[in-house]
Design a protein around this motif. Structure first.
Motif, PDB file in Angstrom:
ATOM      1  N   PHE A 172     -29.994  50.964 -12.565  1.00  0.00           N
ATOM      2  CA  PHE A 172     -28.342  51.295 -13.083  1.00  0.00           C
ATOM      3  C   PHE A 172     -28.129  50.180 -14.389  1.00  0.00           C
ATOM      4  CE2 PHE A 172     -28.798  52.446  -8.770  1.00  0.00           C
ATOM      5  CZ  PHE A 172     -28.225  53.808  -8.876  1.00  0.00           C
ATOM      6  N   PHE A 173     -27.444  50.617 -15.214  1.00  0.00           N
ATOM      7  CA  PHE A 173     -27.102  49.554 -16.286  1.00  0.00           C
ATOM      8  C   PHE A 173     -25.950  48.791 -15.885  1.00  0.00           C
ATOM      9  CE2 PHE A 173     -28.909  52.252 -19.985  1.00  0.00           C
ATOM     10  CZ  PHE A 173     -30.243  51.622 -19.841  1.00  0.00           C
ATOM     11  N   ILE A 174     -25.808  47.537 -15.938  1.00  0.00           N
ATOM     12  CA  ILE A 174     -24.649  46.869 -15.526  1.00  0.00           C
ATOM     13  C   ILE A 174     -24.142  45.913 -16.604  1.00  0.00           C
ATOM     14  CG2 ILE A 174     -23.732  44.846 -13.980  1.00  0.00           C
ATOM     15  CD1 ILE A 174     -24.546  47.618 -12.505  1.00  0.00           C
ATOM     16  N   THR A 175     -22.921  45.906 -17.083  1.00  0.00           N
ATOM     17  CA  THR A 175     -22.463  45.387 -18.090  1.00  0.00           C
ATOM     18  C   THR A 175     -21.540  44.220 -18.079  1.00  0.00           C
ATOM     19  OG1 THR A 175     -20.465  46.918 -18.463  1.00  0.00           O
ATOM     20  CG2 THR A 175     -22.565  47.611 -19.666  1.00  0.00           C
ATOM     21  N   ASN A 176     -21.370  43.629 -16.717  1.00  0.00           N
ATOM     22  CA  ASN A 176     -20.562  42.457 -16.400  1.00  0.00           C
ATOM     23  C   ASN A 176     -21.556  41.555 -15.880  1.00  0.00           C
ATOM     24  OD1 ASN A 176     -18.440  41.064 -16.680  1.00  0.00           O
ATOM     25  ND2 ASN A 176     -17.729  41.368 -14.479  1.00  0.00           N
ATOM     26  N   GLY A 177     -22.565  41.362 -16.121  1.00  0.00           N
ATOM     27  CA  GLY A 177     -23.540  40.409 -15.630  1.00  0.00           C
ATOM     28  C   GLY A 177     -24.250  40.600 -14.221  1.00  0.00           C
ATOM     29  N   THR A 178     -25.082  39.873 -13.887  1.00  0.00           N
ATOM     30  CA  THR A 178     -25.608  40.130 -12.556  1.00  0.00           C
ATOM     31  C   THR A 178     -24.826  39.668 -11.515  1.00  0.00           C
ATOM     32  OG1 THR A 178     -28.065  39.589 -13.299  1.00  0.00           O
ATOM     33  CG2 THR A 178     -27.458  39.388 -11.095  1.00  0.00           C
ATOM     34  N   THR A 179     -23.814  38.900 -11.826  1.00  0.00           N
ATOM     35  CA  THR A 179     -22.547  38.899 -10.684  1.00  0.00           C
ATOM     36  C   THR A 179     -22.040  40.090 -10.229  1.00  0.00           C
ATOM     37  OG1 THR A 179     -21.814  36.680 -11.524  1.00  0.00           O
ATOM     38  CG2 THR A 179     -20.241  38.160 -10.763  1.00  0.00           C
ATOM     39  N   GLN A 180     -21.984  41.181 -11.426  1.00  0.00           N
ATOM     40  CA  GLN A 180     -21.285  42.546 -10.974  1.00  0.00           C
ATOM     41  C   GLN A 180     -22.493  43.237 -10.004  1.00  0.00           C
ATOM     42  OE1 GLN A 180     -20.396  45.046 -14.347  1.00  0.00           O
ATOM     43  NE2 GLN A 180     -20.559  46.945 -12.574  1.00  0.00           N
ATOM     44  N   LEU A 215     -28.484  41.386 -24.756  1.00  0.00           N
ATOM     45  CA  LEU A 215     -27.385  40.776 -25.248  1.00  0.00           C
ATOM     46  C   LEU A 215     -26.624  40.123 -23.742  1.00  0.00           C
ATOM     47  CD1 LEU A 215     -25.564  43.097 -27.713  1.00  0.00           C
ATOM     48  CD2 LEU A 215     -27.238  41.112 -27.932  1.00  0.00           C
ATOM     49  N   THR A 216     -26.031  39.011 -23.981  1.00  0.00           N
ATOM     50  CA  THR A 216     -25.098  38.489 -22.853  1.00  0.00           C
ATOM     51  C   THR A 216     -24.526  39.235 -22.166  1.00  0.00           C
ATOM     52  OG1 THR A 216     -25.434  36.213 -23.932  1.00  0.00           O
ATOM     53  CG2 THR A 216     -23.753  36.383 -22.146  1.00  0.00           C
ATOM     54  N   GLN A 217     -24.625  39.157 -20.646  1.00  0.00           N
ATOM     55  CA  GLN A 217     -23.773  40.154 -19.743  1.00  0.00           C
ATOM     56  C   GLN A 217     -24.481  41.554 -19.629  1.00  0.00           C
ATOM     57  OE1 GLN A 217     -19.100  39.037 -20.583  1.00  0.00           O
ATOM     58  NE2 GLN A 217     -19.773  41.108 -19.829  1.00  0.00           N
ATOM     59  N   ALA A 218     -25.850  41.639 -20.145  1.00  0.00           N
ATOM     60  CA  ALA A 218     -26.520  42.926 -19.690  1.00  0.00           C
ATOM     61  C   ALA A 218     -27.494  42.593 -18.944  1.00  0.00           C
ATOM     62  CB  ALA A 218     -27.035  43.121 -21.088  1.00  0.00           C
ATOM     63  N   SER A 219     -27.134  43.664 -17.629  1.00  0.00           N
ATOM     64  CA  SER A 219     -28.061  43.176 -16.467  1.00  0.00           C
ATOM     65  C   SER A 219     -28.350  44.649 -15.948  1.00  0.00           C
ATOM     66  CB  SER A 219     -26.927  42.391 -15.476  1.00  0.00           C
ATOM     67  OG  SER A 219     -27.853  42.192 -14.325  1.00  0.00           O
ATOM     68  N   ALA A 220     -29.102  44.782 -14.730  1.00  0.00           N
ATOM     69  CA  ALA A 220     -29.503  46.060 -14.245  1.00  0.00           C
ATOM     70  C   ALA A 220     -29.538  45.719 -12.756  1.00  0.00           C
ATOM     71  CB  ALA A 220     -30.968  46.353 -14.694  1.00  0.00           C
ATOM     72  N   LEU A 221     -29.276  46.569 -12.200  1.00  0.00           N
ATOM     73  CA  LEU A 221     -29.353  46.937 -10.886  1.00  0.00           C
ATOM     74  C   LEU A 221     -30.747  47.791 -10.380  1.00  0.00           C
ATOM     75  CD1 LEU A 221     -28.687  46.045  -7.885  1.00  0.00           C
ATOM     76  CD2 LEU A 221     -26.737  47.707  -7.949  1.00  0.00           C
ATOM     77  N   LEU A 222     -31.594  47.616  -9.566  1.00  0.00           N
ATOM     78  CA  LEU A 222     -32.889  48.204  -9.477  1.00  0.00           C
ATOM     79  C   LEU A 222     -32.891  48.579  -7.960  1.00  0.00           C
ATOM     80  CD1 LEU A 222     -35.386  46.049 -11.162  1.00  0.00           C
ATOM     81  CD2 LEU A 222     -34.125  48.018 -12.353  1.00  0.00           C
ATOM     82  N   ILE A 223     -33.243  49.806  -7.401  1.00  0.00           N
ATOM     83  CA  ILE A 223     -33.174  50.383  -6.239  1.00  0.00           C
ATOM     84  C   ILE A 223     -34.353  51.174  -5.780  1.00  0.00           C
ATOM     85  CG2 ILE A 223     -30.665  50.308  -6.102  1.00  0.00           C
ATOM     86  CD1 ILE A 223     -31.003  53.321  -5.554  1.00  0.00           C
ATOM     87  N   ASN A 224     -34.740  51.042  -4.318  1.00  0.00           N
ATOM     88  CA  ASN A 224     -35.870  51.765  -3.804  1.00  0.00           C
ATOM     89  C   ASN A 224     -34.986  52.731  -2.858  1.00  0.00           C
ATOM     90  OD1 ASN A 224     -37.720  52.830  -2.048  1.00  0.00           O
ATOM     91  ND2 ASN A 224     -38.820  50.898  -1.638  1.00  0.00           N
ATOM     92  N   LYS A 225     -35.116  54.375  -3.255  1.00  0.00           N
ATOM     93  CA  LYS A 225     -34.484  55.200  -2.625  1.00  0.00           C
ATOM     94  C   LYS A 225     -34.640  55.464  -1.482  1.00  0.00           C
ATOM     95  CE  LYS A 225     -33.158  58.722  -5.036  1.00  0.00           C
ATOM     96  NZ  LYS A 225     -33.075  59.932  -6.154  1.00  0.00           N
ATOM     97  N   LYS A 226     -35.997  54.985  -0.842  1.00  0.00           N
ATOM     98  CA  LYS A 226     -36.454  55.285   0.612  1.00  0.00           C
ATOM     99  C   LYS A 226     -35.299  54.759   1.589  1.00  0.00           C
ATOM    100  CE  LYS A 226     -41.186  55.165  -0.656  1.00  0.00           C
ATOM    101  NZ  LYS A 226     -41.154  54.755  -2.044  1.00  0.00           N
ATOM    102  N   SER A 227     -34.765  53.730   1.098  1.00  0.00           N
ATOM    103  CA  SER A 227     -33.879  52.708   2.108  1.00  0.00           C
ATOM    104  C   SER A 227     -32.425  52.733   1.669  1.00  0.00           C
ATOM    105  CB  SER A 227     -34.621  51.637   2.215  1.00  0.00           C
ATOM    106  OG  SER A 227     -34.846  50.611   1.105  1.00  0.00           O
ATOM    107  N   ILE A 228     -32.290  53.022   0.228  1.00  0.00           N
ATOM    108  CA  ILE A 228     -30.645  52.847  -0.062  1.00  0.00           C
ATOM    109  C   ILE A 228     -30.237  54.059  -0.716  1.00  0.00           C
ATOM    110  CG2 ILE A 228     -29.576  51.630  -2.144  1.00  0.00           C
ATOM    111  CD1 ILE A 228     -30.760  49.831  -0.010  1.00  0.00           C
ATOM    112  N   ASP A 229     -29.145  54.477  -0.468  1.00  0.00           N
ATOM    113  CA  ASP A 229     -28.245  55.396  -0.606  1.00  0.00           C
ATOM    114  C   ASP A 229     -27.497  55.513  -2.173  1.00  0.00           C
ATOM    115  OD1 ASP A 229     -26.398  57.459  -1.046  1.00  0.00           O
ATOM    116  OD2 ASP A 229     -25.440  57.238   0.732  1.00  0.00           O
ATOM    117  N   TYR A 230     -28.414  56.219  -3.113  1.00  0.00           N
ATOM    118  CA  TYR A 230     -28.091  56.127  -4.488  1.00  0.00           C
ATOM    119  C   TYR A 230     -26.664  56.475  -4.907  1.00  0.00           C
ATOM    120  CZ  TYR A 230     -28.102  57.954  -9.392  1.00  0.00           C
ATOM    121  OH  TYR A 230     -27.592  58.287 -10.660  1.00  0.00           O
TER     122      TYR A 230
END
Length: 491
Positions: free
Chosen positions: A93-101, A240-255
């Motif tokens: 997932f693209f995250i635009t408020n940094g890894t904090t978000q 660019l600053t604030q550009a982050s990502a959230l990565l998941i394994n769908k076997k255990s996480i609800d997309y």
């Protein structure tokens, strides 16, 4: 796309779907009656002059052609899939408020009110704030500690196992990997220990966006089987600053729940400039990352060798692998110990910037931290070395640097962070707040690790450490009283 531009980026346009689509869209002759109000390069000429017309034309809002990050079905979905593939994750997932978000979304999508989460004490403040949002309960684990450097390292698998055996109702563990200083635990072993008991493994990989792209760097969390990972593409990946990502394994996480959580936290006008920068940075890491990171590792080794020849300076990196809680070290992070100069890291940090125009990542009581990245040049490194050589030759204060016994603070949790956040509060003199429950976070930034967090008991040791940081001009943040003469406590 022009041939000139193709030659410039040296990337197949299919490998940068969002970046390419954004550029193509910005070049179309479209009459825009939507936001943003600057309407490409038409409305605010001063921004054109400072940012450039190309940037202004690419600062757009969602449209049917450009997809929507809240429910991606087009070019954003395609770009996110490429990002997931790059990190060996099921979804990204693209995250635009940094890894904090990203951390907030990670915890919001997995932790219910009352769920216990095992977390190291040297976590970023965003984790505590995420527990305020969710009502989760922290169970703290102390990372190992390096007395010479005066810094926390990482958590050991054995300590994790010992706590899990006692706390059988843990929902998840939150692992900081790497730490701010580049220390990585044996994450694979921790994942195995936790998964045997159906405990989710959530990883703050903010400073490890580059790991996946060079064999001499520590392994990345998704490769090792973590359930979720938050990655700051902007920190070490080149976005660019604030550009982050959230990565998941769908076997255990609800997309769907993750997407729902992101949509609760992320702007409906997420920046296309930030998202497209992730697309471009990811393509660069795949195509050029190994070469660029080889150069960074070579420069880091060169800097370490040269700096260690300066009297009063000691750079530690690979030596830390011999310590408990450290399986790997990111050698692109140089922890430069300066106490042999009779100066604090705060002093050297300030001297580097003010006198030599050299910007370090941080200073603490004993060290400065510098990052050697895909964009670092030998000229940068030589300027750093020369500047520290000059600082080492400068006369320091007459009295010897006081060797301070820095101890890890073992927090005593009286209230969970959410309860503390919503409790009645009062401000009292810092000298009178011993044995009171703290109602705010107090931390030195960077790195943003709480010295004391909401719901924790304020001890004499904590007050002494705060006063020590104040005396040495540490940048303290997040408290109500900026001079820190008073502290916010629970009534």
């Amino acid at each position: 796309m022009s041939n000139e531009f193709k030659n410039l980026v040296s990337v197949n346009i299919d490998e940068i779907p969002l970046l390419n689509s954004l550029k193509s869209y910005s070049e179309r002759d479209i009459d825009c009656f939507d936001v943003p109000g600057h309407v490409k390069d038409q409305g605010v000429k001063i921004l054109n002059q400072y940012f450039g017309e190309h940037i202004m034309r690419m600062d757009i809002n969602s449209s049917p052609i450009m997809d929507n990050v809240a429910n991606p079905n087009g070019v954003i979905k395609e770009a996110q899939k490429l990002l997931a593939d790059a990190y060996k994750a099921d979804e990204a997932f693209f995250i635009t408020n940094g890894t904090t978000q990203a951390i907030h979304a990670m915890i919001l999508s997995t932790i219910n009110p009352g769920d216990k989460v095992l977390i190291p004490r040297n976590i970023h403040k965003s984790v505590i704030n995420a527990l305020i949002l969710t009502g989760g309960i922290p169970v703290f684990i102390q990372p190992e500690f390096d007395d010479y450097l005066g810094i926390s390292l990482n958590i050991s698998p054995q300590k994790v196992k010992d706590i899990i055996d006692k706390e059988e109702d843990l929902k998840a563990i939150f692992v900081l990997n790497p730490t701010y200083y580049g220390a990585c635990t044996d994450l694979k072993e921790i994942i195995n220990i936790c998964h045997e008991k159906d405990i989710l493994v959530l990883v703050d990989e903010a400073h490890g966006a580059h790991f996946k792209f060079h064999k001499e760097l520590p392994p990345s969390s998704m490769e090792m089987g973590a359930d979720m990972s938050a990655v700051s593409i902007h920190k070490t990946g080149g976005a660019l600053t604030q550009a982050s990502a959230l990565l998941i394994n769908k076997k255990s996480i609800d997309y769907k729940k993750v997407l729902q959580s992101i949509n609760m936290l992320q702007s409906t006008s997420a920046s296309y400039l930030l998202m497209a920068s992730i697309d471009g940075a990811r393509a660069n890491l795949i195509l050029n990352g190994e070469q660029q990171l080889s150069q960074a590792l070579s420069l880091a080794k060169y800097a370490k060798d040269r700096l260690n020849k300066i009297k009063g300076i000691k750079v530690l990196s690979t030596e830390l692998i011999e310590k408990d809680g450290v399986k790997f070290i990111d050698e692109t992070k140089l922890c430069i110990n300066v106490k042999g100069l009779n100066r604090t890291g705060f002093e050297v940090y300030d001297l580097l910037y003010k006198n030599f125009s050299v910007q370090a990542e941080l200073g603490d009581l004993y060290n400065i931290l510098v990052l050697v990245s895909i964009g670092t040049t030998k000229k940068n490194i030589d300027n750093l070395i020369k500047s520290i050589e000059i600082i080492a030759s400068m006369q320091s204060k007459e009295e010897l640097f006081k060797q301070i016994d820095i101890k890890q603070i073992n927090p005593i949790t009286k209230l969970n962070p959410r309860e503390a956040f919503y409790s009645a509060k009062e401000s009292i003199d810092i000298k009178k707040c011993v044995n009171r429950i703290c109602a705010e976070s107090i931390m030195a930034y960077p790195p943003g690790i709480p010295i004391v967090a909401p719901g924790e008991l304020i001890t004499q040791e904590i007050i002494e450490y705060i006063e020590l940081l104040k005396e040495n001009n540490a940048y303290l943040t997040d408290m109500k009283d900026k001079k820190l003469e008073t502290v916010l406590v629970i009534k």
